[in-house]
Design a protein around this motif. Structure first.
Motif, PDB file in Angstrom:
ATOM      1  N   VAL A 134      34.178  66.696  54.139  1.00 59.53           N
ATOM      2  CA  VAL A 134      33.219  66.841  55.238  1.00 59.53           C
ATOM      3  C   VAL A 134      33.285  68.263  55.783  1.00 59.53           C
ATOM      4  CG1 VAL A 134      32.597  66.034  57.537  1.00 59.53           C
ATOM      5  CG2 VAL A 134      33.345  64.404  55.807  1.00 59.53           C
ATOM      6  N   PHE A 135      34.488  68.786  55.912  1.00 57.08           N
ATOM      7  CA  PHE A 135      34.648  70.172  56.380  1.00 57.08           C
ATOM      8  C   PHE A 135      33.944  71.138  55.427  1.00 57.08           C
ATOM      9  CE2 PHE A 135      38.609  68.887  58.780  1.00 57.08           C
ATOM     10  CZ  PHE A 135      38.055  69.140  60.017  1.00 57.08           C
ATOM     11  N   ALA A 136      34.140  70.924  54.122  1.00 54.40           N
ATOM     12  CA  ALA A 136      33.543  71.831  53.150  1.00 54.40           C
ATOM     13  C   ALA A 136      32.019  71.781  53.221  1.00 54.40           C
ATOM     14  CB  ALA A 136      34.024  71.487  51.747  1.00 54.40           C
ATOM     15  N   LEU A 137      31.465  70.558  53.379  1.00 53.09           N
ATOM     16  CA  LEU A 137      30.006  70.433  53.480  1.00 53.09           C
ATOM     17  C   LEU A 137      29.501  71.123  54.745  1.00 53.09           C
ATOM     18  CD1 LEU A 137      29.264  66.790  52.266  1.00 53.09           C
ATOM     19  CD2 LEU A 137      28.867  68.950  51.096  1.00 53.09           C
ATOM     20  N   ALA A 138      30.198  70.896  55.858  1.00 51.73           N
ATOM     21  CA  ALA A 138      29.812  71.559  57.108  1.00 51.73           C
ATOM     22  C   ALA A 138      29.871  73.076  56.924  1.00 51.73           C
ATOM     23  CB  ALA A 138      30.726  71.115  58.235  1.00 51.73           C
ATOM     24  N   MET A 193      29.901  70.641  44.634  1.00 56.80           N
ATOM     25  CA  MET A 193      31.233  70.330  45.187  1.00 56.80           C
ATOM     26  C   MET A 193      31.594  68.872  44.941  1.00 56.80           C
ATOM     27  SD  MET A 193      31.736  72.654  48.619  1.00 56.80           S
ATOM     28  CE  MET A 193      30.526  71.934  49.657  1.00 56.80           C
ATOM     29  N   LEU A 194      30.567  67.984  45.004  1.00 54.76           N
ATOM     30  CA  LEU A 194      30.835  66.555  44.789  1.00 54.76           C
ATOM     31  C   LEU A 194      31.234  66.272  43.351  1.00 54.76           C
ATOM     32  CD1 LEU A 194      27.986  65.072  46.980  1.00 54.76           C
ATOM     33  CD2 LEU A 194      30.421  64.618  47.249  1.00 54.76           C
ATOM     34  N   ASP A 195      30.792  67.135  42.430  1.00 47.57           N
ATOM     35  CA  ASP A 195      31.079  66.970  41.002  1.00 47.57           C
ATOM     36  C   ASP A 195      32.508  67.296  40.612  1.00 47.57           C
ATOM     37  OD1 ASP A 195      28.790  66.026  40.101  1.00 47.57           O
ATOM     38  OD2 ASP A 195      28.091  67.830  39.047  1.00 47.57           O
ATOM     39  N   LEU A 196      33.219  67.943  41.547  1.00 47.25           N
ATOM     40  CA  LEU A 196      34.476  68.587  41.194  1.00 47.25           C
ATOM     41  C   LEU A 196      35.598  67.597  40.900  1.00 47.25           C
ATOM     42  CD1 LEU A 196      34.652  71.595  41.090  1.00 47.25           C
ATOM     43  CD2 LEU A 196      35.680  71.581  43.346  1.00 47.25           C
ATOM     44  N   GLY A 197      36.313  67.838  39.807  1.00 46.90           N
ATOM     45  CA  GLY A 197      37.494  67.035  39.525  1.00 46.90           C
ATOM     46  C   GLY A 197      38.719  67.643  40.197  1.00 46.90           C
ATOM     47  N   PRO A 198      39.914  67.137  39.855  1.00 47.54           N
ATOM     48  CA  PRO A 198      41.127  67.726  40.422  1.00 47.54           C
ATOM     49  C   PRO A 198      41.370  69.126  39.837  1.00 47.54           C
ATOM     50  CG  PRO A 198      41.681  66.047  38.813  1.00 47.54           C
ATOM     51  CD  PRO A 198      40.191  66.011  38.977  1.00 47.54           C
ATOM     52  N   THR A 199      42.067  69.997  40.588  1.00 49.52           N
ATOM     53  CA  THR A 199      42.309  71.357  40.108  1.00 49.52           C
ATOM     54  C   THR A 199      43.446  71.369  39.099  1.00 49.52           C
ATOM     55  OG1 THR A 199      43.831  71.758  41.906  1.00 49.52           O
ATOM     56  CG2 THR A 199      41.555  72.419  42.251  1.00 49.52           C
ATOM     57  N   THR A 200      43.425  72.376  38.228  1.00 49.47           N
ATOM     58  CA  THR A 200      44.467  72.516  37.213  1.00 49.47           C
ATOM     59  C   THR A 200      45.772  72.955  37.871  1.00 49.47           C
ATOM     60  OG1 THR A 200      42.661  73.757  36.252  1.00 49.47           O
ATOM     61  CG2 THR A 200      44.515  73.230  34.822  1.00 49.47           C
ATOM     62  N   ILE A 201      45.627  73.807  38.857  1.00 48.27           N
ATOM     63  CA  ILE A 201      46.813  74.407  39.469  1.00 48.27           C
ATOM     64  C   ILE A 201      46.949  73.915  40.892  1.00 48.27           C
ATOM     65  CG2 ILE A 201      47.775  76.603  40.261  1.00 48.27           C
ATOM     66  CD1 ILE A 201      46.586  77.846  37.782  1.00 48.27           C
ATOM     67  N   ASP A 202      48.147  73.585  41.274  1.00 47.91           N
ATOM     68  CA  ASP A 202      48.402  73.140  42.632  1.00 47.91           C
ATOM     69  C   ASP A 202      49.537  73.985  43.211  1.00 47.91           C
ATOM     70  OD1 ASP A 202      48.888  71.912  44.996  1.00 47.91           O
ATOM     71  OD2 ASP A 202      48.724  69.865  44.191  1.00 47.91           O
ATOM     72  N   LEU A 203      49.202  74.833  44.166  1.00 46.11           N
ATOM     73  CA  LEU A 203      50.219  75.756  44.690  1.00 46.11           C
ATOM     74  C   LEU A 203      51.151  75.099  45.705  1.00 46.11           C
ATOM     75  CD1 LEU A 203      48.219  79.095  45.075  1.00 46.11           C
ATOM     76  CD2 LEU A 203      49.890  78.484  43.347  1.00 46.11           C
ATOM     77  N   GLY A 247      38.757  76.366  45.261  1.00 48.54           N
ATOM     78  CA  GLY A 247      38.519  74.931  45.290  1.00 48.54           C
ATOM     79  C   GLY A 247      38.473  74.334  43.895  1.00 48.54           C
ATOM     80  N   ALA A 248      37.876  75.063  42.951  1.00 45.26           N
ATOM     81  CA  ALA A 248      37.695  74.525  41.611  1.00 45.26           C
ATOM     82  C   ALA A 248      38.956  74.639  40.759  1.00 45.26           C
ATOM     83  CB  ALA A 248      36.534  75.239  40.917  1.00 45.26           C
ATOM     84  N   TYR A 249      39.721  75.716  40.945  1.00 45.44           N
ATOM     85  CA  TYR A 249      40.846  75.966  40.036  1.00 45.44           C
ATOM     86  C   TYR A 249      42.207  75.996  40.711  1.00 45.44           C
ATOM     87  CZ  TYR A 249      37.170  77.105  36.755  1.00 45.44           C
ATOM     88  OH  TYR A 249      36.074  77.036  35.953  1.00 45.44           O
ATOM     89  N   GLY A 250      42.238  76.113  42.048  1.00 42.86           N
ATOM     90  CA  GLY A 250      43.518  76.117  42.755  1.00 42.86           C
ATOM     91  C   GLY A 250      44.268  77.434  42.692  1.00 42.86           C
ATOM     92  N   THR A 251      43.598  78.513  42.260  1.00 40.79           N
ATOM     93  CA  THR A 251      44.262  79.817  42.237  1.00 40.79           C
ATOM     94  C   THR A 251      43.209  80.921  42.375  1.00 40.79           C
ATOM     95  OG1 THR A 251      45.590  81.363  40.940  1.00 40.79           O
ATOM     96  CG2 THR A 251      44.154  79.883  39.711  1.00 40.79           C
ATOM     97  N   VAL A 252      43.648  82.086  42.863  1.00 39.14           N
ATOM     98  CA  VAL A 252      42.745  83.239  42.929  1.00 39.14           C
ATOM     99  C   VAL A 252      43.306  84.404  42.112  1.00 39.14           C
ATOM    100  CG1 VAL A 252      41.600  82.729  45.112  1.00 39.14           C
ATOM    101  CG2 VAL A 252      43.823  83.877  45.133  1.00 39.14           C
ATOM    102  N   SER A 253      44.349  84.125  41.316  1.00 38.14           N
ATOM    103  CA  SER A 253      44.919  85.185  40.479  1.00 38.14           C
ATOM    104  C   SER A 253      44.047  85.395  39.241  1.00 38.14           C
ATOM    105  CB  SER A 253      46.335  84.791  40.056  1.00 38.14           C
ATOM    106  OG  SER A 253      46.615  85.317  38.782  1.00 38.14           O
ATOM    107  N   ILE A 254      43.680  86.644  38.999  1.00 40.44           N
ATOM    108  CA  ILE A 254      42.783  86.934  37.871  1.00 40.44           C
ATOM    109  C   ILE A 254      43.421  86.526  36.546  1.00 40.44           C
ATOM    110  CG2 ILE A 254      41.774  88.843  36.557  1.00 40.44           C
ATOM    111  CD1 ILE A 254      40.962  90.129  39.137  1.00 40.44           C
ATOM    112  N   ALA A 255      44.702  86.849  36.382  1.00 42.89           N
ATOM    113  CA  ALA A 255      45.367  86.541  35.114  1.00 42.89           C
ATOM    114  C   ALA A 255      45.466  85.035  34.893  1.00 42.89           C
ATOM    115  CB  ALA A 255      46.756  87.174  35.082  1.00 42.89           C
TER     116      ALA A 255
END
Lengths: 100, 220, 480
Positions: A6-10, B25-35, C187-195
């Motif tokens: 919801v935050f992201a959509l807002a 954004m609704l299409d998005l799956g889980p991310t590959t990397i989790d920091l 959001g899509a990849y969980g990182t902002v590192s170019i490499a």
């Protein structure tokens, strides 16, 4: 739908409104507010989208803190320029650009 | 008429963008990397126990260093724009307001010190503390107890730059450890507290400056 | 060296040094700090050269800030492209600093905070060229943008403040769009590192990655002033003091172009090439529109600013040609040619404006006789912009044409040739006016020799580089 989503959509809505505002609004003070709306939208997307499973992620939170400080700096500079322009011309809009 | 067409056009584009973005954004799956995992795993070596502070001043402390430079640049640009101008005598507000501001100021200083100290293990830190201090200065200005500023004298310039200089010096000194800002785990906590203390003072002065240097008669 | 002697890593010092002299200049006070700046820049030139030699010999340089390593920490990395940009930045900034020291008289309100702002600007540029982290790049973009706006606005009248505000809004919307792009990537990849992103963003990337790529490139196009986003550039670059116009036209607009190229060749290579012909189309439009406006301009600096709009167009012609390595070489050569020539040209214009007391093309009559060195500098810089041999501009345009013909895109070659002719029209318009007899009433104010010769050095370098261009072009062969 999770809270993060919801935050992201807002955020997406705020960002678009902000850009439209910067493009359409001539009054400089309101245009600065529109820019801030746009920035806040991007911040909400950054934090919200990363937390779409509703588990806090400290990395985007720290990035947003950095972003907020940058936005504060930009806003202060914009306000200083607007005040200077107002002092010089008495206007709160941009004069036309001329090459003479 | 032309104006209305433009407004309608821009708003339609904005709306279309929102739908496009929302759909993607609704299409998005889980991310590959989790920091989250590495942030937590290295927290013990970071010198602080609050993960956001660890990211802000240790893992991604370089961002924060450049961000202080951005604040200094904004202040410099502001000074370059407004130039030297006489500051009008401040108008005194109602005595009740003045008394309230006088009472609030020491409290705000205490809150700022608490925020600085709390930053290591819960939400807080140099920025929040600096902002509260700057707010105290603005409050005093608004009730007429603190005049606006006309030009940055040497003492003020040193104060404005001190936090950044300290941060830069620590970052440079840690090159001996192998790279910029590479804190030795044992000293990380102390160094981060040192940086945050310096930043609190300078950030308070910078944020207050952004207000007090602008507070002057227009057209002067 | 970066491993065995971390204390002397040139990569780190290229960021630390300008930050240090900028802060020192601020503490020293209004109008002070020229000598620390010049000393710092001279050292930085040496560091950049050292780095370029190392990278040119086939190496890359990296610096793991904080010792964590991506994706948790921020990495700095230098390949041939970054090394070339670093080299250009220091090589243009040093002569301009020498120029600016004579240009700003004590007490000039435009020069009050010139040195600290310039220091932070250079630090931001260097930090941008070495960063390998998309969010860190956002912070460097803002550092560069705000410092540039402050330099444009400094001590100016209503027109200049208005130009600065236009520039500020353009640069803020540009970096805002970039930031939203970074947010979507995280959001899509969980990182902002170019490499880290490099192997993750593939052809079947989610739609969000496409939107992110579009947003980032659109924002950066606005900051590069690519047609039709160029509206903010002519008033800002035309209205600022000459040393500032030179810094902005030579270096600042190139930073966002560099970043587009970096994303294009790096983490977003699966996404961005879909827009290649759009970029080239806008680049061609920029060449024609910018040249046409330069031909019509009344003010001298306005003419040079519109020429920047046109010359930036060439940089975008290379995007459909990137399949051949020659295209990157051509891009880097054009960045150098335009950077040196435009810095020299704005510096020469500053001399002419100081001497004639007016910023118009018409006011130049008699300038050749009275200021031969400056007009010669203007002519040399003009040669590079037109692309005449043996200048570096010729080499750049030759490379674009060669790459275009090799891939059968003759239309791009035709645009390059037409652009050269249009450049000749506006450059010769200035030179013709300067060769006219001065009106009897005209008096020229004396101008410091340092101003004339630093303008000459930059312009001459833009021509002479054409003779040593091969070594430079080998550098970006090492793009990673």
């Amino acid at each position: 739908m999770s809270t993060g989503f919801v935050f992201a959509l807002a955020g997406a809505v705020l960002f678009s409104l902000g850009v439209a505002g910067v493009v359409l609004i001539g009054h400089l003070l309101r245009r600065i507010l529109a820019f801030n709306l746009m920035g806040s939208g991007a911040f909400l997307v950054l934090v919200g989208l990363a937390q779409r499973q509703d588990v806090a992620d400290p990395v985007p939170q720290a990035m947003v803190l950095t972003g907020i400080v940058v936005a504060v700096a930009a806003t202060a500079l914009a306000l200083a320029l607007v005040r200077k322009l107002h002092a010089l011309t008495g206007q709160l809009g941009l004069p036309g650009d001329v090459d003479e | 008429m032309k104006r209305r067409v433009l407004v309608a056009f821009v708003l339609t584009l904005a709306l279309a963008f929102v739908f496009l973005l929302a759909g993607a954004m609704l299409d998005l799956g889980p991310t590959t990397i989790d920091l989250r995992a590495p942030v937590a795993a290295h927290l013990a070596q970071s010198g602080v126990t609050h993960p956001v502070t660890a990211v802000l001043l240790n893992y991604r402390g370089y961002d924060t260093l450049l961000e202080i430079a951005v604040l200094l640049v904004a202040l410099l640009a502001l000074l370059a724009v407004v130039g030297d101008a006489p500051v009008p005598p401040s108008r005194a507000a109602h005595p009740v307001l003045q008394t309230l501001a006088r009472l609030a100021t020491p409290l705000m200083i205490v809150v700022a010190v608490y925020l600085l100290w709390a930053g290591a293990f819960r939400p807080g830190g140099a920025f929040q503390a600096g902002a509260v201090l700057a707010a105290a200065a603005v409050l005093l200005h608004l009730v007429g107890l603190q005049p606006g500023w006309s030009r940055p004298r040497l003492g003020l310039r040193i104060g404005l730059a001190a936090g950044f200089v300290l941060f830069l010096a620590v970052a440079t000194g840690l090159l001996t450890q192998g790279s910029l800002l590479q804190y030795p785990p044992a000293a990380a906590g102390v160094l981060i507290l040192l940086i945050e203390s310096g930043l609190t003072v300078s950030l308070a002065l910078i944020l207050a400056s952004l207000f007090l240097f602008l507070s002057r008669e227009e057209g002067a | 060296m970066s491993m065995s002697e971390p204390l002397f890593d040139p990569l780190a010092w290229l960021i630390l040094l300008p930050l240090a002299w900028a802060t020192l200049a601020f503490v020293l006070g209004p109008g002070r700090g020229a000598w620390p700046a010049i000393a710092g820049l001279a050292t930085q030139c040496w560091l950049a050269l050292d780095l370029a030699q190392k990278v040119g010999a086939g190496g890359t340089a990296a610096h793991v800030v904080g010792g964590w390593g991506a994706p948790l920490g921020i990495d700095l990395a230098v390949d041939g492209l970054s090394a070339a940009m670093l080299l250009l930045t220091q090589a243009v900034a040093l002569p301009l600093a020498i120029y600016a020291r004579s240009y700003f008289k004590p007490g000039d309100p435009a020069g009050t905070w010139f040195w600290p702002l310039t220091g932070f600007l250079i630090a931001g540029l260097n930090a941008l060229f070495v960063s390998a982290d998309l969010f860190n790049l956002y912070v460097t973009l803002e550092l560069v943008g705000l410092a540039a706006v402050g330099l444009v606005a400094a001590g100016g009248g209503a027109q200049q403040v208005a130009a600065a505000l236009r520039y500020l809004f353009a640069t803020l919307v540009g970096s805002g769009a970039y930031l939203l792009g970074v947010a979507l990537i995280y959001g899509a990849y969980g990182t902002v590192s170019i490499a880290t992103l490099l192997p993750l963003v593939t052809d079947d990337a989610p739609r969000l990655a496409w939107i992110a790529g579009g947003l980032m490139v659109a924002g950066l196009m606005l900051k590069t002033a690519l047609f039709p986003f160029h509206f903010w550039l002519p008033p800002a670059h035309g209205g600022a003091p000459a040393p500032v116009s030179a810094l902005l036209s030579a270096l600042v607009v190139k930073a966002s172009f560099y970043l587009i190229l970096r994303l294009w060749l790096g983490p977003l290579q699966a996404v961005l090439p879909a827009f290649a012909w759009l970029m080239a189309l806008l680049g061609a439009a920029a060449i024609f529109w910018g040249s046409w406006q330069a031909i019509r301009a009344v003010k001298l600096k306005r003419l040079i600013a519109y020429s920047t709009v046109a010359q930036l167009g060439y940089l975008f012609l290379i995007f459909p040609l990137l399949a051949a390595p020659g295209a990157i070489h051509a891009g880097v050569m054009q960045v150098f040619a335009h950077g040196l020539a435009k810095a020299g040209m704005f510096a020469a214009a500053g001399v002419l404006i100081k001497a004639t007391g007016q910023d118009t093309v018409a006011g130049l009559a008699g300038a050749v006789e009275r200021l031969p060195v400056t007009m010669f500098a203007f002519g040399l810089a003009g040669m590079t912009l037109m692309g005449l041999p043996p200048s570096s501009g010729f080499l750049a345009k030759w490379q674009i044409i060669e790459a275009a013909l090799a891939q059968g895109h003759w239309i791009i070659a035709a645009v390059v040739l037409a652009g050269g002719l249009l450049a000749a029209v506006y450059v010769l318009r200035v030179l013709r006016q300067a060769f006219l007899m001065a009106p009897a009433s005209a008096t020229l104010a004396p101008v410091p020799r340092t101003l004339e010769w630093s303008a000459f050095a930059l312009a001459a370098a833009s021509v002479l580089l054409g003779l040593r261009g091969v070594e430079l072009m080998q550098l970006p062969g090492a793009v990673t």
